[in-house]
Design a protein around this motif. Structure first.
Motif, PDB file in Angstrom:
ATOM      1  N   CYS A   1       0.828  -1.218   0.000  1.00  0.00           N
ATOM      2  CA  CYS A   1       0.000   0.000   0.000  1.00  0.00           C
ATOM      3  C   CYS A   1       0.857   1.261   0.000  1.00  0.00           C
ATOM      4  CB  CYS A   1      -0.926   0.017   1.208  1.00  0.00           C
ATOM      5  SG  CYS A   1      -2.286  -1.136   1.059  1.00  0.00           S
ATOM      6  N   THR A   2       1.867   1.310   0.874  1.00  0.00           N
ATOM      7  CA  THR A   2       2.667   2.540   0.967  1.00  0.00           C
ATOM      8  C   THR A   2       3.542   2.722  -0.284  1.00  0.00           C
ATOM      9  OG1 THR A   2       4.224   1.289   2.325  1.00  0.00           O
ATOM     10  CG2 THR A   2       2.721   2.759   3.487  1.00  0.00           C
TER      11      THR A   2
ATOM     12  N   SER B   1       0.906   3.487  -3.442  1.00  0.00           N
ATOM     13  CA  SER B   1       0.080   4.688  -3.226  1.00  0.00           C
ATOM     14  C   SER B   1       0.594   5.864  -4.060  1.00  0.00           C
ATOM     15  CB  SER B   1       0.072   5.072  -1.748  1.00  0.00           C
ATOM     16  OG  SER B   1       1.376   5.430  -1.323  1.00  0.00           O
TER      17      SER B   1
ATOM     18  N   GLN C   1      -0.817   9.241  -7.593  1.00  0.00           N
ATOM     19  CA  GLN C   1      -0.341  10.637  -7.528  1.00  0.00           C
ATOM     20  C   GLN C   1       0.533  10.953  -8.738  1.00  0.00           C
ATOM     21  OE1 GLN C   1      -0.850  13.350  -4.912  1.00  0.00           O
ATOM     22  NE2 GLN C   1      -0.377  14.150  -6.934  1.00  0.00           N
TER      23      GLN C   1
ATOM     24  N   GLN D   1      -1.731  11.351 -11.756  1.00  0.00           N
ATOM     25  CA  GLN D   1      -2.493  12.607 -11.738  1.00  0.00           C
ATOM     26  C   GLN D   1      -1.582  13.774 -12.081  1.00  0.00           C
ATOM     27  OE1 GLN D   1      -5.301  13.214  -8.502  1.00  0.00           O
ATOM     28  NE2 GLN D   1      -4.852  15.410  -8.488  1.00  0.00           N
TER      29      GLN D   1
ATOM     30  N   THR E   1      11.574   9.870   5.451  1.00  0.00           N
ATOM     31  CA  THR E   1      10.289   9.447   4.883  1.00  0.00           C
ATOM     32  C   THR E   1       9.149   9.714   5.870  1.00  0.00           C
ATOM     33  OG1 THR E   1      10.857   7.196   5.570  1.00  0.00           O
ATOM     34  CG2 THR E   1      11.152   7.716   3.255  1.00  0.00           C
TER      35      THR E   1
ATOM     36  N   PHE F   1       6.172  14.266   5.541  1.00  0.00           N
ATOM     37  CA  PHE F   1       4.739  14.602   5.447  1.00  0.00           C
ATOM     38  C   PHE F   1       4.387  15.833   6.286  1.00  0.00           C
ATOM     39  CE2 PHE F   1       2.773  11.433   2.811  1.00  0.00           C
ATOM     40  CZ  PHE F   1       3.779  10.478   2.712  1.00  0.00           C
TER      41      PHE F   1
ATOM     42  N   SER G   1      -3.607  13.558  -4.896  1.00  0.00           N
ATOM     43  CA  SER G   1      -4.403  12.413  -5.309  1.00  0.00           C
ATOM     44  C   SER G   1      -5.128  11.803  -4.106  1.00  0.00           C
ATOM     45  CB  SER G   1      -3.498  11.352  -5.946  1.00  0.00           C
ATOM     46  OG  SER G   1      -4.134  10.092  -5.955  1.00  0.00           O
TER      47      SER G   1
ATOM     48  N   MET H   1      -4.095   8.200  -3.608  1.00  0.00           N
ATOM     49  CA  MET H   1      -2.792   8.065  -2.936  1.00  0.00           C
ATOM     50  C   MET H   1      -2.979   8.079  -1.446  1.00  0.00           C
ATOM     51  SD  MET H   1       0.646  10.387  -2.817  1.00  0.00           S
ATOM     52  CE  MET H   1       1.622  10.393  -1.292  1.00  0.00           C
ATOM     53  N   TYR H   2      -3.747   9.082  -0.921  1.00  0.00           N
ATOM     54  CA  TYR H   2      -3.829   9.241   0.543  1.00  0.00           C
ATOM     55  C   TYR H   2      -4.707   8.178   1.193  1.00  0.00           C
ATOM     56  CZ  TYR H   2      -0.554  12.932   0.816  1.00  0.00           C
ATOM     57  OH  TYR H   2       0.648  13.619   0.770  1.00  0.00           O
TER      58      TYR H   2
ATOM     59  N   LEU I   1      -4.710   5.003   0.151  1.00  0.00           N
ATOM     60  CA  LEU I   1      -3.789   3.857   0.180  1.00  0.00           C
ATOM     61  C   LEU I   1      -2.691   4.073   1.208  1.00  0.00           C
ATOM     62  CD1 LEU I   1      -3.281   2.925  -3.587  1.00  0.00           C
ATOM     63  CD2 LEU I   1      -3.798   1.311  -1.753  1.00  0.00           C
ATOM     64  N   PHE I   2      -2.121   5.289   1.200  1.00  0.00           N
ATOM     65  CA  PHE I   2      -0.970   5.549   2.079  1.00  0.00           C
ATOM     66  C   PHE I   2      -1.394   5.556   3.538  1.00  0.00           C
ATOM     67  CE2 PHE I   2       3.423   6.507   2.244  1.00  0.00           C
ATOM     68  CZ  PHE I   2       3.595   7.155   3.450  1.00  0.00           C
TER      69      PHE I   2
ATOM     70  N   PHE J   1      -3.988   3.965   4.854  1.00  0.00           N
ATOM     71  CA  PHE J   1      -4.252   2.565   5.221  1.00  0.00           C
ATOM     72  C   PHE J   1      -2.932   1.800   5.409  1.00  0.00           C
ATOM     73  CE2 PHE J   1      -6.433  -1.328   5.643  1.00  0.00           C
ATOM     74  CZ  PHE J   1      -5.726  -2.286   4.925  1.00  0.00           C
ATOM     75  N   GLY J   2      -1.967   2.074   4.532  1.00  0.00           N
ATOM     76  CA  GLY J   2      -0.661   1.405   4.607  1.00  0.00           C
ATOM     77  C   GLY J   2       0.077   1.723   5.896  1.00  0.00           C
ATOM     78  N   THR J   3       0.071   2.983   6.308  1.00  0.00           N
ATOM     79  CA  THR J   3       0.794   3.347   7.542  1.00  0.00           C
ATOM     80  C   THR J   3       0.076   2.793   8.767  1.00  0.00           C
ATOM     81  OG1 THR J   3      -0.353   5.473   7.428  1.00  0.00           O
ATOM     82  CG2 THR J   3       1.933   5.431   6.697  1.00  0.00           C
TER      83      THR J   3
ATOM     84  N   THR K   1      -1.524  -0.042   8.784  1.00  0.00           N
ATOM     85  CA  THR K   1      -1.155  -1.463   8.781  1.00  0.00           C
ATOM     86  C   THR K   1       0.277  -1.654   9.292  1.00  0.00           C
ATOM     87  OG1 THR K   1      -2.547  -1.651   6.801  1.00  0.00           O
ATOM     88  CG2 THR K   1      -1.210  -3.567   7.361  1.00  0.00           C
ATOM     89  N   TRP K   2       1.195  -0.767   8.866  1.00  0.00           N
ATOM     90  CA  TRP K   2       2.579  -0.822   9.391  1.00  0.00           C
ATOM     91  C   TRP K   2       2.573  -0.629  10.905  1.00  0.00           C
ATOM     92  CZ3 TRP K   2       6.248  -3.243   7.455  1.00  0.00           C
ATOM     93  CH2 TRP K   2       6.672  -3.121   6.124  1.00  0.00           C
TER      94      TRP K   2
END
Lengths: 92, 92
Positions: free
Chosen positions: A14-15, A18, A22, A25, B15, B19, B36, B39-40, B42-43, B45-47, B49-50
């Motif tokens: 996902c990260t 993701s 972007q 776009q 990284t 943000f 996007s 993007m956000y 997915l990102f 949700f990804g963070t 999950t991490w």
């Protein structure tokens, strides 16, 4: 593979992907006005460092995930730099 | 601490904090037109999950880094959702 490893793979997937929407776009609209230049300098440098870290620690998932994210992030950074002054007027 | 561990810390730091400037710009300008939504989603949700992955594997750096990135990413996602239709007109 236990569910914790699956969670790690899902999180990494996902990260990493993701940044694909972007990048698409940004390439399609060429608009980077609300994107932070500082973010993409830091993030692009960070993924490059993770990539080198993965190479030296022989950690293939870290190498592959960060190679992809670096390319996507660098693409967005390129358009942000190219739009340079145009974006500054939009943000200030 | 050898230089490879230092590189890992630098990569994680970059990284994660990358943000921060994006969140500040988004909060200040309320403009998310070139960001996007996919993007956000997915990102974020990804963070998350991490973060859970770090909790279960008792990996404090993964927990801390992703807690910070999750909060920043969720903030940007909130503004992007809030701007909803307004952004669609700008992008299409």
């Amino acid at each position: 593979m236990n569910w914790i490893s699956v969670a790690g793979l899902v999180a990494a997937f996902c990260t990493t992907v993701s940044f694909v929407p972007q990048a698409f776009q940004t390439i399609r609209t060429k608009d980077t006005s609300s994107i932070s230049l500082a973010m993409y300098w830091l993030f692009t440098f960070g993924t490059l460092t993770w990539f080198l870290y993965g190479l030296y620690t022989k950690n293939l998932p870290v190498v592959l995930a960060n190679a992809v994210t670096f390319l996507l992030s660098a693409t967005i950074l390129y358009f942000k730099i190219r739009n340079g002054s145009k974006d500054k007027k939009a943000v200030s």
